[in-house]
Design a protein around this motif. Sequence first.
Motif, mmCIF file in Angstrom:
data_model
loop_
_atom_site.group_PDB
_atom_site.id
_atom_site.type_symbol
_atom_site.label_atom_id
_atom_site.label_comp_id
_atom_site.label_asym_id
_atom_site.label_seq_id
_atom_site.Cartn_x
_atom_site.Cartn_y
_atom_site.Cartn_z
ATOM 1 N N CYS A 135 6.187 30.667 -2.169
ATOM 2 C CA CYS A 135 7.602 30.387 -2.420
ATOM 3 C C CYS A 135 8.212 29.550 -1.301
ATOM 4 C CB CYS A 135 8.342 31.717 -2.542
ATOM 5 S SG CYS A 135 10.068 31.546 -2.945
ATOM 6 N N THR A 136 9.205 28.760 -1.673
ATOM 7 C CA THR A 136 9.940 27.939 -0.710
ATOM 8 C C THR A 136 10.716 28.813 0.273
ATOM 9 O OG1 THR A 136 10.082 26.327 -2.466
ATOM 10 C CG2 THR A 136 11.559 25.971 -0.644
ATOM 11 N N TYR A 137 10.969 30.069 -0.099
ATOM 12 C CA TYR A 137 11.706 30.948 0.828
ATOM 13 C C TYR A 137 10.846 31.450 1.994
ATOM 14 C CZ TYR A 137 15.850 31.331 -2.140
ATOM 15 O OH TYR A 137 16.993 31.064 -2.845
ATOM 16 N N THR A 138 9.518 31.286 1.922
ATOM 17 C CA THR A 138 8.679 31.783 3.031
ATOM 18 C C THR A 138 9.052 31.060 4.325
ATOM 19 O OG1 THR A 138 6.868 32.053 1.464
ATOM 20 C CG2 THR A 138 6.291 32.139 3.803
ATOM 21 N N PRO A 139 9.446 31.786 5.362
ATOM 22 C CA PRO A 139 9.820 31.109 6.617
ATOM 23 C C PRO A 139 8.564 30.654 7.371
ATOM 24 C CG PRO A 139 10.126 33.480 6.809
ATOM 25 C CD PRO A 139 9.607 33.239 5.439
ATOM 26 N N LYS A 140 8.107 29.466 7.005
ATOM 27 C CA LYS A 140 6.796 28.992 7.473
ATOM 28 C C LYS A 140 6.761 28.765 8.981
ATOM 29 C CE LYS A 140 6.195 27.172 2.910
ATOM 30 N NZ LYS A 140 7.599 27.294 2.470
ATOM 31 N N GLU A 141 7.940 28.581 9.571
ATOM 32 C CA GLU A 141 7.995 28.359 11.023
ATOM 33 C C GLU A 141 7.367 29.527 11.792
ATOM 34 O OE1 GLU A 141 10.417 27.830 8.914
ATOM 35 O OE2 GLU A 141 11.108 25.781 9.233
ATOM 36 N N ILE A 142 7.572 30.732 11.282
ATOM 37 C CA ILE A 142 7.037 31.917 11.968
ATOM 38 C C ILE A 142 5.512 31.861 11.959
ATOM 39 C CG2 ILE A 142 6.893 34.465 11.867
ATOM 40 C CD1 ILE A 142 9.722 33.462 12.590
ATOM 41 N N ILE A 143 4.956 31.453 10.834
ATOM 42 C CA ILE A 143 3.496 31.399 10.689
ATOM 43 C C ILE A 143 2.924 30.321 11.610
ATOM 44 C CG2 ILE A 143 1.627 30.938 9.025
ATOM 45 C CD1 ILE A 143 3.697 31.881 6.818
ATOM 46 N N TYR A 144 3.539 29.150 11.558
ATOM 47 C CA TYR A 144 3.048 28.004 12.340
ATOM 48 C C TYR A 144 3.184 28.273 13.844
ATOM 49 C CZ TYR A 144 2.122 22.957 12.907
ATOM 50 O OH TYR A 144 1.577 21.730 13.204
ATOM 51 N N GLU A 175 9.824 24.765 19.354
ATOM 52 C CA GLU A 175 8.979 23.590 19.147
ATOM 53 C C GLU A 175 8.636 23.457 17.654
ATOM 54 O OE1 GLU A 175 7.879 20.372 20.400
ATOM 55 O OE2 GLU A 175 8.989 21.717 21.741
ATOM 56 N N THR A 176 8.267 24.573 17.045
ATOM 57 C CA THR A 176 7.900 24.566 15.615
ATOM 58 C C THR A 176 9.095 24.177 14.753
ATOM 59 O OG1 THR A 176 6.326 26.329 16.057
ATOM 60 C CG2 THR A 176 6.919 25.982 13.768
ATOM 61 N N ILE A 177 10.259 24.723 15.075
ATOM 62 C CA ILE A 177 11.463 24.381 14.292
ATOM 63 C C ILE A 177 11.708 22.872 14.354
ATOM 64 C CG2 ILE A 177 13.996 24.600 14.292
ATOM 65 C CD1 ILE A 177 13.590 27.575 15.031
ATOM 66 N N LYS A 178 11.507 22.308 15.555
ATOM 67 C CA LYS A 178 11.737 20.858 15.697
ATOM 68 C C LYS A 178 10.741 20.062 14.864
ATOM 69 C CE LYS A 178 13.799 20.910 20.298
ATOM 70 N NZ LYS A 178 13.503 20.755 21.730
ATOM 71 N N ILE A 179 9.476 20.492 14.859
ATOM 72 C CA ILE A 179 8.461 19.771 14.054
ATOM 73 C C ILE A 179 8.808 19.867 12.567
ATOM 74 C CG2 ILE A 179 6.001 19.724 13.370
ATOM 75 C CD1 ILE A 179 5.333 20.762 16.165
ATOM 76 N N TYR A 180 9.182 21.079 12.136
ATOM 77 C CA TYR A 180 9.536 21.237 10.715
ATOM 78 C C TYR A 180 10.780 20.408 10.365
ATOM 79 C CZ TYR A 180 6.082 24.503 8.921
ATOM 80 O OH TYR A 180 4.909 25.050 8.454
ATOM 81 N N ASN A 181 11.726 20.346 11.285
ATOM 82 C CA ASN A 181 12.917 19.515 11.026
ATOM 83 C C ASN A 181 12.517 18.052 10.871
ATOM 84 O OD1 ASN A 181 14.754 21.586 10.994
ATOM 85 N ND2 ASN A 181 15.515 21.252 13.089
#
Length: 369
Positions: free
Chosen positions: A31-40, A158-164
């Motif tokens: 699902c799009t709701y999965t907060p992938k940043e936590i995983i990455y 760092e992950t949030i910035k990459i995802y952004n």
Amino acid sequence: MRMEFDALKKRNAMALQDIKAQGKKIVGNFCTYTPKEIIYAARAIPISLCAYDESPIDAAQKELPRNLCPLIKASYGYALAKKCPYMNASDLVVGETTCDGKKKMYEMLANHKDVYVMELPNMTNKKSLKLWSKEIAEFKEFIENKFKTKITDEALLETIKIYNQEREIMCELMDLSKANPSLIKGSEIHQILFASDFIYDKQEKISTLRSFIDAIKESTPPKEHKKHILITGCPSGGIYEKIIKQIEDLGADVVAFENCTGTKNYKNLIQTDGDLIENIAKRYLKIPCSVMYQNNDRGEIIKSMVKEYEVNGVIDVVLSGCHTYAIETNKIKIASKEVGANYMSLESDYSKQDVGQIRTRLEAFIELL
Ligand code: BJ8
């Protein structure tokens, strides 16, 4: 260039076992709701397990009702058949309490895989933000314990910035079809959006997209004006051939995807200052999915997309058995008409049985535009 994305996707499917051999963990999600940043940020790899082909459905129907959404049946069928390399490679599967079908499927999937379900609120108010932030914080703790790692604030930022960055470049890609005539075919955008989900190295993905977008901008633009179609509704991976390709074969352009293959997945950045967990929660709660109570933003988003992409017709795709998107069709019809776009709702599944019937309806719709 699209070939480049397809090749990367194939290479990555083959490289899964090598990645695991290096000690990296794979976390499947639906699902799009999965907060992938936590995983990455835990140095694991998030992979979408939503299935888009008909082949695993027979296996699933031995346990699941026939009138369930094909996305759920196909995804579960892959777990039973053990034929999907991504499902097989997943060390953990994360689900959220979205639609009823998915929730019940996760219960059954837990007999085959290690499953963690996050409680996604059904509303988007302040209380929901508190609950969702807490769920994300607990998920972070769970992942840290499970994978024996620590997600530092620095790694998360760092992950949030990459995802952004990824979201920005994906939106830039989708914006190419704002030009009239559109600079890129919708089918091409769709396939890139789809394939790029399987490119694990974010920097590689961003730089491949950068070169692709630059090359398109430098190429000679097409001259022929075609009617513009916006696709909204359920995820479109499983109906690509019979709806998106057929629209283009019939001479119209698909210019935008208001669904989880497109804008729902990439719109809205995560704020990088303040409480990072709450910022993640805020961003994900902005996804205008029909599973939410009073999902009013979707109509407003469609209205503004109709204007931005000069849309002539809105096609609302409902996968058979998806009640929440089916119920919202009336609201989306009203919103589309308010801004002067024609509207059609198309219910379908992953089979080939209705290809002819859908073509006839698409022909009639495009002729009216
Ligand atoms: S955020 S659209 S990915 S829930 S189509 S399985 S809703 S019955 S896929 Fe979805 Fe997340 Fe929403 Fe996107 Fe259920 Fe409907 Fe099937 Fe669906």
